[in-house]
Design a protein around this motif. Structure first.
Motif, PDB file in Angstrom:
ATOM      1  N   GLY A  17     -29.021  71.686  62.225  1.00  0.00           N
ATOM      2  CA  GLY A  17     -28.341  70.582  61.529  1.00  0.00           C
ATOM      3  C   GLY A  17     -29.064  70.176  60.256  1.00  0.00           C
ATOM      4  O   GLY A  17     -28.450  69.686  59.312  1.00  0.00           O
ATOM      5  N   ILE A  18     -30.393  70.369  60.220  1.00  0.00           N
ATOM      6  CA  ILE A  18     -31.114  70.036  58.983  1.00  0.00           C
ATOM      7  C   ILE A  18     -31.558  71.302  58.246  1.00  0.00           C
ATOM      8  O   ILE A  18     -32.284  71.236  57.269  1.00  0.00           O
ATOM      9  N   ARG A  19     -31.100  72.456  58.747  1.00  0.00           N
ATOM     10  CA  ARG A  19     -31.384  73.691  57.991  1.00  0.00           C
ATOM     11  C   ARG A  19     -30.136  74.198  57.271  1.00  0.00           C
ATOM     12  O   ARG A  19     -30.238  75.067  56.410  1.00  0.00           O
ATOM     13  N   VAL A  20     -28.975  73.672  57.671  1.00  0.00           N
ATOM     14  CA  VAL A  20     -27.791  73.849  56.831  1.00  0.00           C
ATOM     15  C   VAL A  20     -27.864  72.664  55.875  1.00  0.00           C
ATOM     16  O   VAL A  20     -27.683  71.517  56.288  1.00  0.00           O
ATOM     17  N   LEU A  21     -28.181  72.898  54.637  1.00  0.00           N
ATOM     18  CA  LEU A  21     -28.341  71.774  53.710  1.00  0.00           C
ATOM     19  C   LEU A  21     -26.973  71.207  53.342  1.00  0.00           C
ATOM     20  O   LEU A  21     -26.032  71.962  53.112  1.00  0.00           O
ATOM     21  N   GLY A  22     -26.893  69.882  53.314  1.00  0.00           N
ATOM     22  CA  GLY A  22     -25.604  69.263  53.003  1.00  0.00           C
ATOM     23  C   GLY A  22     -24.721  69.248  54.241  1.00  0.00           C
ATOM     24  O   GLY A  22     -25.213  69.199  55.375  1.00  0.00           O
ATOM     25  N   GLU A  23     -23.412  69.323  54.023  1.00  0.00           N
ATOM     26  CA  GLU A  23     -22.485  69.197  55.149  1.00  0.00           C
ATOM     27  C   GLU A  23     -22.621  70.382  56.120  1.00  0.00           C
ATOM     28  O   GLU A  23     -22.736  71.531  55.707  1.00  0.00           O
TER      29      GLU A  23
END
Ligand code: XMP
Length: 507
Positions: A391-397
């Motif tokens: 969830g915090i390694r896909v940057l943005g949505e």
């Protein structure tokens, strides 16, 4: 249990002092200078740390030490030594230039702090000020060529002060000096070992939990797994482990982790909740907002599970010491860079009682305990993985498609690290999916697709980190495999930033 308190004046080495004391087999705790706890019977001695501050600064940290000095032995290091000098009427002045690096310490008399230490030995200096006049009642016990007042002792109290840093690796006799202090001077028994930790923790967990039921969220990582094994020893079948598929795990992680727990005799329920997490994350781009949503969803899933288990009252977490330890903010306000840790992520109105059996341990100590408990090496040596996962390694949505893309890229990277025998050499590694598209060419076609960034770092506790000089061949293979096999990615970059000033995760 014998205990040494380390009072933190903000030095970068404070945690290292605590670790070294523990390596001598003595339990130690770090406390900030502005929250010094009252002495209890277990506290056998106190160590005052260094600091980036000068004792001559207007707002220099200067806590009331009257409850400590004269009651238990004190070892004051660097700033701590200068503070004692100044408080006792000595003089501290700026050295003509910062003294940084190795020096030879000469000791003359047979002081117990230097028992077994050669009369001339290499020590590590790192200070801007020097003690130019000793305080009243001080006896000089060590000098270097540049620093005449490098070590002294105060008469009438069990207090030692040293200008150098015994905790850093470059001080040859550092472990000996610290061990002399904690074992010979403070008379600690030195029995703090993984086995003794397991015994005392299991006993205290039994007392705390009684006949209650406990819920524990497993992550597949070492901390929560070790916490599970300790709780299992303490409460047996009243421990209910939950492993949540948040949709933000690595490729195949849900099934693999569930299978690996199967052999450990733990009761683990796998709960599939990907739709809930991914649904709640729709349209959200701010990293902190994403963390909060993910944290809240986890808690809700736990609540629902708790109802099934006779209203479990306790929620156990694998929180470890670096997550709870407070650093002393010297001269600056402490700022929240990321609301990282389990401790910060839970809502305030939580109805569970929190149980954190590892909150006193550093990561390497957790691994030792895990080894002593027979934890599977595959879990024991797993890289750290953030609670909010991909969830915090896909940057943005975050979208299901992006998560799938990242899972594929990450799996290629991690499997290459294993093939090259580098997985265990690296402290943490993973891939990030960037929210930028760029132009490429595949066959005769123009592409306009995403970029994957690879990150691999060396670190001790995640507080500082350095990028790993991975072999070019490995990077080349990973890059071409990702671009060829992972749809939607036409560019791979390698992150060569250190922490600080960057962080390990990109969000
Ligand atoms: P940073 O990005 O601050 O990360 O350099 C340091 C370590 O913490 C992990 N990390 C997290 N762990 N929840 C966690 O449980 C989080 O929100 C979180 N953010 C970062 C990161 O993976 C690294 O090991």
């Amino acid at each position: 249990m014998d205990k040494i308190l380390v009072i933190d004046f903000g030095s970068q080495y404070t945690r290292l002092i605590a670790r070294r004391v523990r390596e001598a087999g003595v339990y130690s705790e770090v406390h900030p200078f502005n929250h010094i706890p009252a002495l209890t019977e277990e506290v056998r001695g106190v160590i005052l740390s260094g600091s980036p501050a000068s004792v001559n600064d207007k707002d220099a940290p200067s806590p009331d030490l009257s409850g400590i000095r004269g009651h238990v032995p004190v070892l004051a290091i660097c700033y701590g030594a200068q503070l004692l000098a100044k408080l006792g009427g000595g003089e501290v002045a700026g050295a003509p230039s910062r003294e940084y690096g190795r020096a030879i310490l000469h000791t003359e008399n047979n002081d117990p702090l230097f028992d077994g230490v050669p009369k001339s030995t290499t020590v590590w200096m790192s200070h801007g000020d020097s003690i130019v006049r000793l305080p009243a009642g001080a006896r000089l016990i060590g000098s270097t060529d540049d620093v005449s007042n490098a070590a002294f002792r105060l008469d009438g109290e069990s207090t030692w002060a040293i200008q150098f840093h015994p905790e850093v690796h470059h001080t040859d006799q550092g472990p000996r000096i610290l061990s002399n202090f904690v074992k010979n001077i403070c008379r600690c028994s030195g029995e703090w070992t993984p086995a003794s930790f397991i015994d005392s923790t299991v006993t205290s967990l039994k007392e705390t939990i009684g006949y209650g039921e406990v819920i524990l969220g497993l992550s597949g990582g070492v901390d929560s797994s070790v916490a599970a094994l300790l709780l299992q020893k303490a409460v047996g079948e009243r421990l209910h482990c939950i492993f949540v598929d948040s949709g933000l795990l690595r490729k195949n992680e849900f099934d693999e982790v569930l299978a690996s727990y199967g052999g450990m005799g733990l009761q683990v329920e796998g709960i599939r909740a990907a739709d809930r997490f991914l649904g709640d994350l729709r349209g959200v781009t701010d990293p902190e907002a994403k963390r909060k949503i993910i944290g809240r969803d986890y808690v809700e899933v736990f609540y629902e599970a708790a109802r099934k288990y006779g209203n479990a009252r306790f929620l156990a977490q694998g929180t470890i010491y670096p997550d709870v330890i407070e650093s002393a903010p010297v001269g600056t306000q402490a700022v929240t860079i990321k609301s990282h840790h389990n401790v910060g992520g839970l809502p305030k109105d939580l109805h569970f009682e929190i149980v954190e059996p590892l909150r006193l341990l550093f990561k390497d100590e957790v691994r030792k305990v895990g080894k002593a408990l027979g934890l599977d090496p595959a879990i024991l040596n797993r890289h750290p993985f953030p609670g909010p996962g991909l969830g915090i390694r896909v940057l943005g949505e975050v979208t299901p498609d992006k998560v799938r893309t990242l899972q594929e890229a990450d799996a290629i990277f991690i499997s290459a690290l294993r093939q090259y025998g580098l997985y265990d050499e690296v402290w943490q590694a993973g891939a990030m999916l960037l929210p930028v598209k760029s132009v490429g060419v595949m066959g005769d076609e123009r592409t306009y697709e995403s970029t994957v960034a690879l990150r691999a770092v060396h670190s001790v506790d995640g507080m500082t980190a350095d990028w790993v000089h991975l072999p070019y061949e490995l990077l080349a293979e990973v890059s071409s495999e990702i671009i060829n096999k992972v749809r939607g990615v036409n560019r791979v970059v390698y992150d060569i930033s250190s922490k600080p000033p960057s962080t390990i995760e990109w969000e």
